[in-house]
Design an enzyme around this catalytic site. Structure first.
Site: not given
Ligand code: G6Q
Length: 550
Positions: A211, A217, A272-273, A358, A389, A509
């Site tokens: 996003k 990462e 994001g989620r 989250e 199990h 971060k």
């Molecule tokens: C989700 C969070 C988080 C996000 C990641 C990746 O709700 O905001 O998990 O999706 O940090 O972020 P980017 O899509 O900006 O790389």
């Protein structure tokens, strides 16, 4: 009187009544509740939108349910649902709408954000995704050297990874099998190295899903992928054929070398989620094709409509959300186990961990005040019989109360001999065993030696939900995900927290960005962390052959 939307859960009248109800109900055993009401197992069920939900094995009476429904009313859940669906900026701390429901709203409808109807642009991106997916699936999309793509790798993390991985695994049955799908998320180089180990860059398409297009990462992996491709193809023009981006950040995407026509957009009102059904789902669409992808969106939408229009007493996400509050805040259960009896849902619990934890792992209210009660529980789980199990022992006989969500499908996608009957027998048996257990008397009648009786008794009274669906199709997956999204929402409204921000991921971060350069230079100035962190840094520097002074 205080406006009801601002009223904390613990200030609601129903909260006090629920406390009294808890005192009575916590003394009751599910065996009693069932024997006192032969219709319970039929009565306490809801069937709607293709989901059958049995909540009879919960430690509740009719009064409990009535009071929980009253709690939902007093918490202003109706107004909050309407506000979300209207596109109001309900993500208070980020001043944004949380409008994932718009991503699956059919063409022709209207949801206005900042004065503009967002539905046409949602469908515009979907159409572009469909066109691109068709090209990749048909082999029409060629790499730089003219070869069709055989490998699709999504690079992303968190919300830009967990949804795509889960959905690919869940819908693998429907996927185009001559395409390989891989997912790289971890900054650990092993993730990248193993994902590309046996692949040819000439036949590999990278989807950079971010996003922000700044996530450490993802960008580190994306640049490594770029080098890997360029190392073999030697020409920067190759990037346009081997990289596409999904992002809200046009400028950063361009800077990377990805052409604007190869960027699929989404918007700040998609968290994001909650983004799996935005362009972040491109890998899923390439895997299953655009028609099935749209069927998945229809499934999401059906559950959205159910949530929006069904009276709370028959509303599956509302009842599930309220039951979660009941165990979290009255029984003080710390966790919820999600147990899908469907191999294809093996990543579903991991996906739900982000969605639930989250979203609702917050310690202050939307107004910034410390919450005087527990908020989101810990979600965990594994596909069904494997769990039986290993960790089920604790759920059956441990000292902790773990409410369980069992998820089962009436039809198998891979019918083989008796497998499915046995699978379903297991899920029904687990719910039965948890609820009713085995008494001392039953153990004795089985001839169990006296000294083993305490070990062989199952006290039962352990609650579970049973969700039954027909078979795992794209539409059913959509319904299931939307169901949990709305459970999370219901609970967030009752707990009065912001379910759509995630400030808790920031601090780590920032500190990592401060520490990383301290591994680089030959000599470091005095380290300014605590003594433990300073020592850890020195130790790592020594292992790299650098000076450990400082
Ligand atoms: C989700 C969070 C988080 C996000 C990641 C990746 O709700 O905001 O998990 O999706 O940090 O972020 P980017 O899509 O900006 O790389």
């Amino acid at each position: 009187m205080k406006k009801k939307e601002n009223r904390l859960m613990s200030e609601c009248h129903s909260w006090k009544l629920l406390k009294e109800n808890y005192r009575k109900v916590s003394q009751l055993h599910l065996s009693q509740l069932f024997s006192g009401d032969p219709q319970r197992g039929k009565r306490m069920t809801i069937e709607d939108s293709g989901v059958y939900f049995d909540y009879s094995k919960h430690r509740v009476t009719d009064e409990t349910i009535q009071l929980l429904l009253q709690l939902a009313e007093e918490s202003g859940l109706h107004d909050s649902i309407d506000a979300m669906f209207r596109g109001e900026k309900i993500n208070i701390t980020e001043n944004r709408a949380a409008l994932h429901i718009a991503l699956r709203t059919p063409k022709g409808k209207s949801i206005v954000v900042d004065g503009k109807n967002v539905i046409p642009k949602v469908h515009n991106v979907l159409d572009r995704m469909a066109d691109f997916s068709n090209q990749v699936r048909s082999g029409q999309w060629r790499g730089y050297t003219g070869k069709p793509m055989r490998n699709v790798i999504n690079i992303g993390i968190g919300g830009s990874d967990l949804g795509p991985v889960m959905a690919y695994e869940a819908l693998r049955y429907y996927s185009q099998r001559n395409l390989n799908f891989r997912f790289i998320s971890n900054i650990d180089g092993t993730d990248f190295a193993e994902a590309i180990y046996d692949l040819d860059p000439e036949e590999t398409l990278f989807i950079i899903s971010s996003k922000s297009f700044t996530t450490q990462e993802t960008m580190t992996n994306a640049w490594t992928a770029r080098e890997w491709v360029l190392h073999q193809l030697k020409d920067k023009n190759a990037i346009a054929r081997h990289f596409v981006a999904i992002s809200t950040n046009v400028a950063k995407v361009k800077e990377f070398g990805i052409l604007p026509e190869n960027m699929f957009e989404f918007w700040d009102w998609v968290g994001g989620r909650y983004s799996l059904d935005s362009a972040i789902g491109l890998s899923t669409m390439i895997a299953i094709g655009s028609e099935k992808y749209r069927a998945m969106l229809d499934g999401f939408h059906q559950m959205d409509e159910h949530f929006l229009t069904t009276p709370f007493s028959r509303n599956i996400p509302v009842i599930m959300g309220l039951l979660g509050v009941w165990y979290n805040n009255f029984f003080e259960a710390q966790t919820v186990a999600v147990l899908p009896y469907e191999q294809y849902l093996k990543r579903f619990p991991a996906y739900l961990q982000q969605l639930t934890m989250e979203s609702n792992g917050k310690h202050v209210t939307i107004n910034g005040k410390e919450v005087p009660y527990q908020t989101g529980p810990i979600y965990w789980g594994e596909p069904g019989t494997n769990g039986q199990h290993s960790f089920y022992q604790l759920i059956h006989q441990g000292t902790k109360l773990v409410p369980c969500d069992f998820i089962a499908f009436m039809e198998s996608l891979n019918p083989l001999g008796h497998h499915h009957d046995l699978l379903i027998a297991n899920v029904f048996a687990q719910a039965e065993a948890l609820a009713f257990g085995k008494t001392q008397q039953e153990a004795r009648e089985e001839g169990i030696p006296e000294n083993l009786i305490p070990h062989r008794v199952f006290e039962g009274n352990r609650p579970s939900s049973m969700l039954i669906l027909d078979k795992l199709t794209p539409a059913v997956l959509g319904k299931l995900i939307a169901l949990y999204e709305h459970i999370v929402f219901t609970q967030g409204v009752i707990w009065k927290i912001d379910s759509f921000d995630q400030w808790g991921v920031e601090l780590g971060k920032v500190l990592a960005a401060r520490i990383a350069p301290e591994f680089d230079s030959k000599i470091i100035s005095t380290l300014q962390h605590d003594s433990s962190t300073n020592n850890l840094i020195r130790r790592y520097r020594r292992s790299k052959g650098l000076s450990s002074n400082g």
